[in-house]
Design an enzyme around this catalytic site. Structure first.
Site, mmCIF file in Angstrom:
data_model
loop_
_atom_site.group_PDB
_atom_site.id
_atom_site.type_symbol
_atom_site.label_atom_id
_atom_site.label_comp_id
_atom_site.label_asym_id
_atom_site.label_seq_id
_atom_site.Cartn_x
_atom_site.Cartn_y
_atom_site.Cartn_z
ATOM 1 C CB THR A 19 -0.936 0.035 1.233
ATOM 2 O OG1 THR A 19 -0.135 0.051 2.420
ATOM 3 C CG2 THR A 19 -1.891 -1.134 1.256
ATOM 4 C CD1 TRP A 20 5.139 4.312 0.396
ATOM 5 C CD2 TRP A 20 6.797 3.130 -0.549
ATOM 6 N NE1 TRP A 20 6.287 5.058 0.471
ATOM 7 C CE2 TRP A 20 7.325 4.365 -0.101
ATOM 8 C CE3 TRP A 20 7.655 2.222 -1.178
ATOM 9 C CZ2 TRP A 20 8.661 4.712 -0.266
ATOM 10 C CZ3 TRP A 20 8.990 2.558 -1.338
ATOM 11 C CH2 TRP A 20 9.481 3.790 -0.883
ATOM 12 C CG ASP A 48 3.400 -4.388 4.077
ATOM 13 O OD1 ASP A 48 3.824 -4.842 5.163
ATOM 14 O OD2 ASP A 48 3.932 -3.421 3.490
ATOM 15 C CE1 TYR A 53 5.823 2.305 3.582
ATOM 16 C CE2 TYR A 53 3.951 0.834 3.358
ATOM 17 C CZ TYR A 53 5.325 1.048 3.428
ATOM 18 O OH TYR A 53 6.180 -0.018 3.341
ATOM 19 C CE1 TYR A 191 11.850 -2.913 -0.087
ATOM 20 C CE2 TYR A 191 11.918 -4.040 2.021
ATOM 21 C CZ TYR A 191 12.475 -3.135 1.113
ATOM 22 O OH TYR A 191 13.634 -2.482 1.425
HETATM 23 P P1 NAP Z 1 6.095 -2.935 -6.317
HETATM 24 O O1 NAP Z 1 4.975 -3.637 -5.682
HETATM 25 O O2 NAP Z 1 7.254 -3.705 -6.829
HETATM 26 O O3 NAP Z 1 5.566 -2.024 -7.523
HETATM 27 C C1 NAP Z 1 4.512 -1.115 -7.361
HETATM 28 C C2 NAP Z 1 4.406 -0.248 -8.619
HETATM 29 O O4 NAP Z 1 4.165 -1.067 -9.746
HETATM 30 C C3 NAP Z 1 3.302 0.755 -8.567
HETATM 31 O O5 NAP Z 1 3.760 1.938 -9.205
HETATM 32 C C4 NAP Z 1 2.180 0.121 -9.384
HETATM 33 O O6 NAP Z 1 1.424 1.142 -9.997
HETATM 34 C C5 NAP Z 1 2.961 -0.675 -10.408
HETATM 35 N N1 NAP Z 1 2.289 -1.923 -10.826
HETATM 36 C C6 NAP Z 1 1.768 -2.904 -10.047
HETATM 37 N N2 NAP Z 1 1.313 -3.930 -10.790
HETATM 38 C C7 NAP Z 1 1.561 -3.597 -12.086
HETATM 39 C C8 NAP Z 1 1.313 -4.246 -13.316
HETATM 40 N N3 NAP Z 1 0.731 -5.444 -13.389
HETATM 41 N N4 NAP Z 1 1.699 -3.603 -14.460
HETATM 42 C C9 NAP Z 1 2.308 -2.383 -14.420
HETATM 43 N N5 NAP Z 1 2.554 -1.721 -13.269
HETATM 44 C C10 NAP Z 1 2.190 -2.330 -12.105
HETATM 45 O O7 NAP Z 1 6.721 -1.820 -5.336
HETATM 46 P P2 NAP Z 1 6.452 -1.301 -3.861
HETATM 47 O O8 NAP Z 1 5.155 -0.608 -3.747
HETATM 48 O O9 NAP Z 1 7.693 -0.559 -3.475
HETATM 49 O O10 NAP Z 1 6.473 -2.645 -2.982
HETATM 50 C C11 NAP Z 1 5.295 -3.343 -2.607
HETATM 51 C C12 NAP Z 1 4.927 -3.076 -1.159
HETATM 52 O O11 NAP Z 1 5.982 -3.487 -0.283
HETATM 53 C C13 NAP Z 1 4.766 -1.581 -0.812
HETATM 54 O O12 NAP Z 1 3.576 -1.045 -1.340
HETATM 55 C C14 NAP Z 1 4.868 -1.652 0.683
HETATM 56 O O13 NAP Z 1 3.652 -2.121 1.240
HETATM 57 C C15 NAP Z 1 6.007 -2.657 0.865
HETATM 58 N N6 NAP Z 1 7.367 -2.032 0.955
HETATM 59 C C16 NAP Z 1 8.073 -2.181 2.120
HETATM 60 C C17 NAP Z 1 9.323 -1.595 2.252
HETATM 61 C C18 NAP Z 1 10.092 -1.765 3.540
HETATM 62 O O14 NAP Z 1 11.084 -1.058 3.758
HETATM 63 N N7 NAP Z 1 9.687 -2.671 4.407
HETATM 64 C C19 NAP Z 1 9.893 -0.858 1.197
HETATM 65 C C20 NAP Z 1 9.173 -0.767 0.010
HETATM 66 C C21 NAP Z 1 7.930 -1.362 -0.105
HETATM 67 P P3 NAP Z 1 -0.188 1.253 -9.805
HETATM 68 O O15 NAP Z 1 -0.469 1.264 -8.353
HETATM 69 O O16 NAP Z 1 -0.489 2.540 -10.483
HETATM 70 O O17 NAP Z 1 -0.731 0.046 -10.512
#
Ligand code: NAP
Length: 277
Positions: A19-20, A48, A53, A191
């Site tokens: 949900t970031w 998550d 966030y 993540y």
């Molecule tokens: P991610 O899930 O790898 O990628 C998210 C991005 O990809 C968003 O911009 C989304 O855009 C796009 N997207 C998703 N599915 C897609 C698809 N099928 N085709 C094209 N684009 C797509 O990156 P993340 O948000 O960094 O990581 C996931 C989660 O992990 C976070 O949201 C958070 O909850 C957690 N996280 C934790 C940490 C930590 O330090 N613990 C750090 C980073 C992240 P749209 O939303 O516009 O579709």
């Protein structure tokens, strides 16, 4: 839905929802809420989030999205290291619960290691467990040395997960952290599984996906879902993409496909400092 077993024996959905950056833009809010709800319908019940966030806006949005459906959700949130003192952790958790409109967080993580002694945060986690405000606790962005130190502390071996940056283009943890977690039977939560969408532009991945009748996102997620002990939390605020991502569950990669991905995205050949985003 494929499930991952936590050390306490309970199982959770292997594919969840990140949900970031949700809740940051009023114009996309309704679609983000609809996406989270569709995710629950499709079995992506692990959500998550983190107090960090949008300075609480993601938690508020989730509170709205799961209203009336709290029992279906395995809710994960995180305390920032700057709040991770004995008293600060408890305050931060109570504020997260208010924003989430919930009386319990299922899994509460220390977002990354800061300067507060780990003993203090662990004491606060234990207090929160006793009062029923959290069920399990874990950590995020902990390298092997941090994990070794953690499990030596009183209560430290109850850590439920380590949430880490892990995807086809970030395989450094396979050198020693992931094997160590496996020895200890601590599941990993991966993540940025599609590297915040950057991975989807990789020509090798695009070509592999095309040849295998999948999308690049499905390949990247299916690669992580091939393991039994990895929870995967892609983020999307769009229902169409959620459905696309969800299909990764139903397109398991064969050993031959996994071997080809190893050639295209080689595993590490030596130690790597832990990467984080
Ligand atoms: P991610 O899930 O790898 O990628 C998210 C991005 O990809 C968003 O911009 C989304 O855009 C796009 N997207 C998703 N599915 C897609 C698809 N099928 N085709 C094209 N684009 C797509 O990156 P993340 O948000 O960094 O990581 C996931 C989660 O992990 C976070 O949201 C958070 O909850 C957690 N996280 C934790 C940490 C930590 O330090 N613990 C750090 C980073 C992240 P749209 O939303 O516009 O579709």
């Amino acid at each position: 839905m494929k499930r991952v077993i936590l050390p306490a024996g309970e199982s959770v959905a292997a594919l969840g929802q990140g949900t970031w950056r949700m809740g940051d833009n009023q114009a996309t809010r309704a679609e983000e809420i609809a996406t989270l709800r569709l995710g629950l319908d499709l079995g992506l019940t692990l959500i998550d989030t983190a107090e960090m966030y949008g300075e609480g806006r993601a938690e508020e949005l989730i509170g709205e999205a799961i209203a009336g459906r709290r029992d279906e959700v395995f809710l994960v949130s995180k305390v920032m290291p700057s709040n991770a003192s004995r008293r600060g952790t408890i305050n931060a958790c109570e504020q997260s619960l208010r924003r989430l409109k919930s009386d319990q967080i299922d899994l509460y993580l220390l977002h990354w290691r800061g300067s507060t002694p780990l003993e203090e945060t662990l004491e606060a986690f234990a207090t929160l467990q006793r009062s029923g405000k959290i069920r399990y606790w874990g950590v995020s962005n902990f390298d092997r040395a941090d994990m070794e130190e953690l499990i030596q502390l009183a209560g430290g071996s109850a850590v439920a997960t380590n949430q880490l940056l892990y995807n086809l283009s970030r395989r450094g943890i396979e050198w020693d952290l992931l094997p160590w977690l496996r020895e200890q039977a601590i599941p990993l939560m991966a993540y940025s599984p599609i590297e915040q969408a950057r991975l989807l532009r990789n020509p090798h991945l695009k070509d592999f996906a095309k040849r295998n009748d999948m999308t690049p996102a499905q390949v990247a997620l299916a690669w992580l879902l091939a393991a039994d002990d990895i929870m995967v939390i892609p983020k999307t605020g769009r229902r169409e993409r959620l459905k696309e991502n969800c299909h990764a569950l139903y397109q398991p990669l064969t050993p031959a496909q996994l071997a080809e991905l190893d050639r295209l995205f080689p595993p590490p050949t030596g130690p790597h400092p832990l990467e984080m985003l």
